[in-house]
Design a protein around this motif. Sequence first.
Motif, mmCIF file in Angstrom:
data_model
loop_
_atom_site.group_PDB
_atom_site.id
_atom_site.type_symbol
_atom_site.label_atom_id
_atom_site.label_comp_id
_atom_site.label_asym_id
_atom_site.label_seq_id
_atom_site.Cartn_x
_atom_site.Cartn_y
_atom_site.Cartn_z
ATOM 1 N N ILE A 32 11.836 -5.669 -1.700
ATOM 2 C CA ILE A 32 11.111 -6.904 -1.460
ATOM 3 C C ILE A 32 11.522 -7.908 -2.544
ATOM 4 C CG2 ILE A 32 9.079 -6.152 -2.790
ATOM 5 C CD1 ILE A 32 7.415 -7.745 -0.636
ATOM 6 N N LEU A 70 8.786 -5.340 4.344
ATOM 7 C CA LEU A 70 8.941 -3.943 3.956
ATOM 8 C C LEU A 70 8.964 -3.062 5.200
ATOM 9 C CD1 LEU A 70 6.568 -3.489 0.879
ATOM 10 C CD2 LEU A 70 9.026 -3.890 0.891
ATOM 11 N N TYR A 103 1.003 -3.459 3.039
ATOM 12 C CA TYR A 103 1.479 -4.375 2.002
ATOM 13 C C TYR A 103 0.547 -5.576 1.886
ATOM 14 C CZ TYR A 103 4.158 -8.280 0.046
ATOM 15 O OH TYR A 103 4.550 -9.375 -0.684
ATOM 16 N N TYR A 113 1.494 -6.703 -6.154
ATOM 17 C CA TYR A 113 1.434 -6.376 -4.724
ATOM 18 C C TYR A 113 1.007 -4.929 -4.553
ATOM 19 C CZ TYR A 113 6.070 -4.002 -4.560
ATOM 20 O OH TYR A 113 7.138 -3.148 -4.722
ATOM 21 N N LEU A 131 2.927 2.459 5.257
ATOM 22 C CA LEU A 131 2.175 1.221 5.451
ATOM 23 C C LEU A 131 1.202 1.258 6.635
ATOM 24 C CD1 LEU A 131 5.178 -1.235 4.885
ATOM 25 C CD2 LEU A 131 3.567 -0.341 3.187
ATOM 26 N N TYR A 184 7.632 3.893 1.494
ATOM 27 C CA TYR A 184 6.383 3.191 1.752
ATOM 28 C C TYR A 184 5.725 3.783 2.987
ATOM 29 C CZ TYR A 184 7.614 -0.520 -1.571
ATOM 30 O OH TYR A 184 7.921 -1.222 -2.703
ATOM 31 N N ALA A 211 -3.350 1.795 -1.135
ATOM 32 C CA ALA A 211 -2.245 0.887 -1.444
ATOM 33 C C ALA A 211 -2.024 0.853 -2.953
ATOM 34 C CB ALA A 211 -2.539 -0.510 -0.915
ATOM 35 N N ALA A 241 0.975 -1.487 -1.885
ATOM 36 C CA ALA A 241 1.571 -0.790 -0.747
ATOM 37 C C ALA A 241 1.559 0.692 -1.079
ATOM 38 C CB ALA A 241 2.995 -1.266 -0.475
#
Length: 228
Positions: free
Chosen positions: A109, A99, A83, A124, A70, A68, A39, A126
């Motif tokens: 976001i 997201l 995330y 954050y 995730l 992304y 991440a 991700a």
Amino acid sequence: MNLCRVFCFLAMCAAPLAAVPFTLNFTWTPVAGLGANSADFFDFQFVDPSGELKLTQLSVTLGNNLIYDLTNSGPGYVTWGAYALNDGGAGATQTSAALGEGTGGNRTIAWNLTSFIGGVTLSYGADVDESGTCASGIIGAICRANVDSVAPGGFISRGAIDVAFTVEFINGFPGSSFNFPASGQSWSNNILNASTSYTGEVFTPEPASWVLGLGGLSLCALLRRKIL
């Protein structure tokens, strides 16, 4: 009475404004972990030398050539990272949709913020990959490795992020909103991260202007009493 109103208006509008500068520093740090430990981190630090400001809204949009990744399924390859938010005491409440993942996913976001003052860092995590589709099997191995590991220089060249935010005064005086496309930023990068700084200023009447304005209002009141 009309002259009184004109004087009040001119007294308030002629007052000089004081510029209050600020900086929002951004750093993106890739994490070359395994499995779910990739991440990448997005860090935003608000710098306010005056101690008068707070950042009340923040929106981050990933570049069009980035996605992304995730989960351990879907369009990403090999590694992924869900995330996670650490608002650092900024009082963040997410206002955007969650997201999404991959080329069709949501890349924006946004938060409302109650305590994002000078010295606070909102972060954050991700996982970020390049946008692209690779062949399966051994033939696509090199392609998959490339899109799965975006280096700092690649993060910048592939679109990085667009940022929008609002800065207001802690005392309630209104501030301004700002929009910074990635293409308009000056970026720096090394083997560890990519970074940039968003700088601006908001304006507030100088103390002398309040005295002038109050003086005008007092004179208006006095003239009104005499007229009546």
